[in-house]
Design an enzyme around this catalytic site. Sequence first.
Site, PDB file in Angstrom:
ATOM      1  N   CYS A  30     -31.424   1.867 -27.436  1.00 57.23           N
ATOM      2  CA  CYS A  30     -30.009   1.096 -27.234  1.00 57.23           C
ATOM      3  C   CYS A  30     -30.276   0.025 -26.053  1.00 57.23           C
ATOM      4  O   CYS A  30     -29.354  -0.854 -26.333  1.00 57.23           O
ATOM      5  CB  CYS A  30     -29.037   2.179 -26.907  1.00 57.23           C
ATOM      6  SG  CYS A  30     -29.871   3.178 -25.322  1.00 57.23           S
ATOM      7  N   GLU A  75     -26.602  -5.862 -33.775  1.00 52.21           N
ATOM      8  CA  GLU A  75     -27.883  -4.680 -33.550  1.00 52.21           C
ATOM      9  C   GLU A  75     -28.248  -4.295 -34.604  1.00 52.21           C
ATOM     10  O   GLU A  75     -27.801  -3.825 -35.644  1.00 52.21           O
ATOM     11  CB  GLU A  75     -26.951  -3.548 -32.911  1.00 52.21           C
ATOM     12  CG  GLU A  75     -27.983  -2.583 -32.316  1.00 52.21           C
ATOM     13  CD  GLU A  75     -27.473  -1.274 -31.835  1.00 52.21           C
ATOM     14  OE1 GLU A  75     -26.594  -0.744 -32.292  1.00 52.21           O
ATOM     15  OE2 GLU A  75     -27.925  -1.079 -30.610  1.00 52.21           O
ATOM     16  N   GLY A 107     -23.725   6.805 -29.576  1.00 53.80           N
ATOM     17  CA  GLY A 107     -24.108   6.589 -31.207  1.00 53.80           C
ATOM     18  C   GLY A 107     -23.660   5.141 -31.242  1.00 53.80           C
ATOM     19  O   GLY A 107     -23.675   4.232 -30.148  1.00 53.80           O
ATOM     20  N   SER A 108     -23.339   4.741 -32.448  1.00 54.42           N
ATOM     21  CA  SER A 108     -22.825   3.296 -32.770  1.00 54.42           C
ATOM     22  C   SER A 108     -21.517   3.010 -32.149  1.00 54.42           C
ATOM     23  O   SER A 108     -20.840   3.943 -32.071  1.00 54.42           O
ATOM     24  CB  SER A 108     -23.136   2.732 -34.267  1.00 54.42           C
ATOM     25  OG  SER A 108     -22.339   3.943 -34.802  1.00 54.42           O
ATOM     26  N   THR A 109     -21.381   1.624 -32.082  1.00 51.80           N
ATOM     27  CA  THR A 109     -20.005   1.314 -31.746  1.00 51.80           C
ATOM     28  C   THR A 109     -19.056   1.605 -32.690  1.00 51.80           C
ATOM     29  O   THR A 109     -17.935   2.024 -32.368  1.00 51.80           O
ATOM     30  CB  THR A 109     -20.116  -0.405 -31.268  1.00 51.80           C
ATOM     31  OG1 THR A 109     -21.032  -0.464 -30.329  1.00 51.80           O
ATOM     32  CG2 THR A 109     -18.587  -1.082 -30.930  1.00 51.80           C
ATOM     33  N   THR A 137     -18.757   4.176 -34.726  1.00 49.32           N
ATOM     34  CA  THR A 137     -18.391   5.757 -34.718  1.00 49.32           C
ATOM     35  C   THR A 137     -17.896   5.947 -33.206  1.00 49.32           C
ATOM     36  O   THR A 137     -16.949   6.518 -33.406  1.00 49.32           O
ATOM     37  CB  THR A 137     -19.809   6.597 -34.774  1.00 49.32           C
ATOM     38  OG1 THR A 137     -20.612   6.265 -36.003  1.00 49.32           O
ATOM     39  CG2 THR A 137     -19.479   8.101 -35.096  1.00 49.32           C
ATOM     40  N   GLY A 138     -18.354   5.090 -32.269  1.00 46.17           N
ATOM     41  CA  GLY A 138     -17.454   5.460 -31.194  1.00 46.17           C
ATOM     42  C   GLY A 138     -16.028   4.958 -31.235  1.00 46.17           C
ATOM     43  O   GLY A 138     -15.222   5.906 -30.634  1.00 46.17           O
ATOM     44  N   GLU A 160     -21.421   5.641 -24.872  1.00 45.56           N
ATOM     45  CA  GLU A 160     -22.479   5.045 -24.582  1.00 45.56           C
ATOM     46  C   GLU A 160     -22.735   4.501 -26.132  1.00 45.56           C
ATOM     47  O   GLU A 160     -23.263   5.226 -27.026  1.00 45.56           O
ATOM     48  CB  GLU A 160     -23.908   6.016 -24.183  1.00 45.56           C
ATOM     49  CG  GLU A 160     -23.481   6.599 -23.058  1.00 45.56           C
ATOM     50  CD  GLU A 160     -24.072   5.491 -21.717  1.00 45.56           C
ATOM     51  OE1 GLU A 160     -24.877   4.661 -21.937  1.00 45.56           O
ATOM     52  OE2 GLU A 160     -23.446   5.685 -20.718  1.00 45.56           O
TER      53      GLU A 160
HETATM   54  P1  NAD Z   1     -24.105   6.980 -35.222  1.00 42.63           P
HETATM   55  O1  NAD Z   1     -23.070   6.406 -34.541  1.00 42.63           O
HETATM   56  O2  NAD Z   1     -24.292   6.929 -36.677  1.00 42.63           O
HETATM   57  O3  NAD Z   1     -24.373   8.707 -34.980  1.00 42.63           O
HETATM   58  C1  NAD Z   1     -24.234   9.288 -33.664  1.00 42.63           C
HETATM   59  C2  NAD Z   1     -23.674  10.744 -33.797  1.00 42.63           C
HETATM   60  O4  NAD Z   1     -22.353  10.616 -33.994  1.00 42.63           O
HETATM   61  C3  NAD Z   1     -24.335  11.604 -34.760  1.00 42.63           C
HETATM   62  O5  NAD Z   1     -24.559  12.557 -34.267  1.00 42.63           O
HETATM   63  C4  NAD Z   1     -23.393  11.436 -36.223  1.00 42.63           C
HETATM   64  O6  NAD Z   1     -23.510  12.576 -36.882  1.00 42.63           O
HETATM   65  C5  NAD Z   1     -22.171  11.432 -35.271  1.00 42.63           C
HETATM   66  N1  NAD Z   1     -20.914  10.883 -35.962  1.00 42.63           N
HETATM   67  C6  NAD Z   1     -20.883  10.375 -37.314  1.00 42.63           C
HETATM   68  N2  NAD Z   1     -19.526   9.993 -37.584  1.00 42.63           N
HETATM   69  C7  NAD Z   1     -18.893  10.770 -36.738  1.00 42.63           C
HETATM   70  C8  NAD Z   1     -17.374  11.075 -36.597  1.00 42.63           C
HETATM   71  N3  NAD Z   1     -16.545  10.606 -37.677  1.00 42.63           N
HETATM   72  N4  NAD Z   1     -17.041  11.524 -35.790  1.00 42.63           N
HETATM   73  C9  NAD Z   1     -17.886  12.062 -34.558  1.00 42.63           C
HETATM   74  N5  NAD Z   1     -19.063  11.804 -34.637  1.00 42.63           N
HETATM   75  C10 NAD Z   1     -19.774  11.290 -35.920  1.00 42.63           C
HETATM   76  O7  NAD Z   1     -25.402   6.584 -34.472  1.00 42.63           O
HETATM   77  P2  NAD Z   1     -26.836   6.641 -34.835  1.00 42.63           P
HETATM   78  O8  NAD Z   1     -27.294   5.949 -35.960  1.00 42.63           O
HETATM   79  O9  NAD Z   1     -27.131   8.274 -34.851  1.00 42.63           O
HETATM   80  O10 NAD Z   1     -27.599   6.175 -33.335  1.00 42.63           O
HETATM   81  C11 NAD Z   1     -27.628   4.773 -33.427  1.00 42.63           C
HETATM   82  C12 NAD Z   1     -26.740   4.044 -32.715  1.00 42.63           C
HETATM   83  O11 NAD Z   1     -26.679   4.777 -31.268  1.00 42.63           O
HETATM   84  C13 NAD Z   1     -27.029   2.677 -32.087  1.00 42.63           C
HETATM   85  O12 NAD Z   1     -26.030   1.830 -32.301  1.00 42.63           O
HETATM   86  C14 NAD Z   1     -27.543   2.668 -30.772  1.00 42.63           C
HETATM   87  O13 NAD Z   1     -27.291   1.744 -29.960  1.00 42.63           O
HETATM   88  C15 NAD Z   1     -26.397   3.882 -30.328  1.00 42.63           C
HETATM   89  N6  NAD Z   1     -27.345   4.262 -29.067  1.00 42.63           N
HETATM   90  C16 NAD Z   1     -26.922   4.083 -27.888  1.00 42.63           C
HETATM   91  C17 NAD Z   1     -27.297   4.473 -26.947  1.00 42.63           C
HETATM   92  C18 NAD Z   1     -26.774   4.321 -25.412  1.00 42.63           C
HETATM   93  O14 NAD Z   1     -27.104   5.016 -24.244  1.00 42.63           O
HETATM   94  N7  NAD Z   1     -25.774   3.444 -24.997  1.00 42.63           N
HETATM   95  C19 NAD Z   1     -28.453   5.559 -26.890  1.00 42.63           C
HETATM   96  C20 NAD Z   1     -28.984   5.717 -27.991  1.00 42.63           C
HETATM   97  C21 NAD Z   1     -28.455   5.438 -29.116  1.00 42.63           C
END
Ligand code: NAD
Length: 500
Positions: free
Chosen positions: A298, A395, A242-244, A246-247, A264
Amino acid sequence: MSIDRTEWGVAEGYVREYGHFIDGTDEPSIGGERIERHNPASGELVASWPAGTITDVDRAVKAAVRAFEDGRWSGLTASQRSDVLGAVSRKLKSDWKRLALIESLETGKAISQSADEIPWSGDMWDFAAGQARALHGDSYSGFGESKLALVLREPIGPVGIITPWNYPMVVLAQKLPYALAAGCTVVVKPSEFTSGTTLELAQILREAGLPDGVFNVVTGYGNPVGQRLAEHHDIRLVSFTGSTATGRKVVEASASNMKKVVLELGGKNPNVIFADADLDAAVDGAIKAFVYNSGAECCSGSRVIVERSIMDSFVAKLDERLDTVSIGDPLDPATKMGSINNKPQYEKILKYIEIGKDEATLVRGGGASPQLGGLFIEPTVFKDVPLDATIAKEEIFGPVIAVIPFDSIDDAIHIANDTEYGLASSVWTSDLATATKMARKVNAGVVWVNTFLDLPSEIPVGGVRQSGYGRENGRYAAEEYTVVKTVVLQDPSAAPRYLV
Ligand code: NAD
């Protein structure tokens, strides 16, 4: 013309209704709220699933812990686990139509792309099936005849997996089969926008013979469901895509019990085009790198770094070739680019496009396409983008590129590395010395030369810097879900004595 939905397994107008999947059964949420998903390309209601609660996560983790501790999965032989993963792979490769349709209905992505992604996911399951049997430890025998040391690879324990909305099945396939190959049990939290295929997969796993409790799904919002999973004391590893931003929260939550984290995250990936490159191939690659999946990729080549001497011809060709990209109905097999996945992301992309108009020169695109009936945005190209521009730094995760000129290979390396991210990169050149230098000097987890998004299941992917850590796919993926245990075996008759 759109595909015949009935023939693909979900009749037009049919609304799929799911529960969580816990301990082998469909379960409603404790709390009762539901999330409705509308197709972002048309607005049509296509599915609903529970908005999970902390209690739901705790129930699922309890099932995963029980299934891990009684050895119903980790206690099988590697060959038995491999059989189950192989059966899942075969199903995904042969029976992909329904899943592909569901993926397109929930994400808005082109059906031609979903039709690739489900069998591609099946290929990762197939590779992971082999990894179940290939995983092994090590031994040391150089301590004299009375002593041996063994290094075992054991499953790390119950695992939490949190996935995003852009590639629901592909991202899950980069994690889940490897965790299962290692003998772990799993709780998955899919994106609240796109949970359907993850829940469909639960049925496929059950039919393939996976014991109850080994795979559990809790749907719902990031907070509380993802947050609880990341914090949970009985989860030993969280794999997050997911996003940096949230990571970072996941890393903070993991401190509760010092669980391992695999991340990731995002990217602002350089796509570097040298004057000696095959221009047609480079233009084609540059288009795929920002149009594929509507730019919600991503690894998207969102910074196109072009040698100044070919800048004008490159931009002219790019502009001309973009005319051939068909945008619109995701269920038409001729469509190359579908809609944006969700409203917040759509608004975010449009905001960046407006910022870009003040920062650089707009070549084409520059807005939404409301006449297409959903969340559609035109492929948008900016040139003469300064290095410190917002659209060169942040991004966007949409069909927008920043084209930036360079004058020498060292200049190209400097610009490519001028980012906090480090996920993927591409280089287009016909010169081996240039390719080699770029491959060594660019800070990224992946460097593609004369290709883009080329990801056979055998090769690892993952980031450096703020794009995350840990690796998916390849043998590295299976190893992430293991812990190393050292065993020292001593013949007691020859054991050294402490007190005498
Ligand atoms: P996001 O970070 O908003 O959400 C990702 C997941 O995390 C979702 O299931 C969301 O519900 C969950 N989440 C949200 N808040 C949370 C918390 N506090 N604790 C735990 N989990 C939580 O990202 P998104 O908008 O779904 O996806 C887009 C992002 O993902 C972009 O930044 C993209 O670059 C990244 N991405 C990376 C890869 C990779 O392989 N590096 C692949 C796909 C997407």
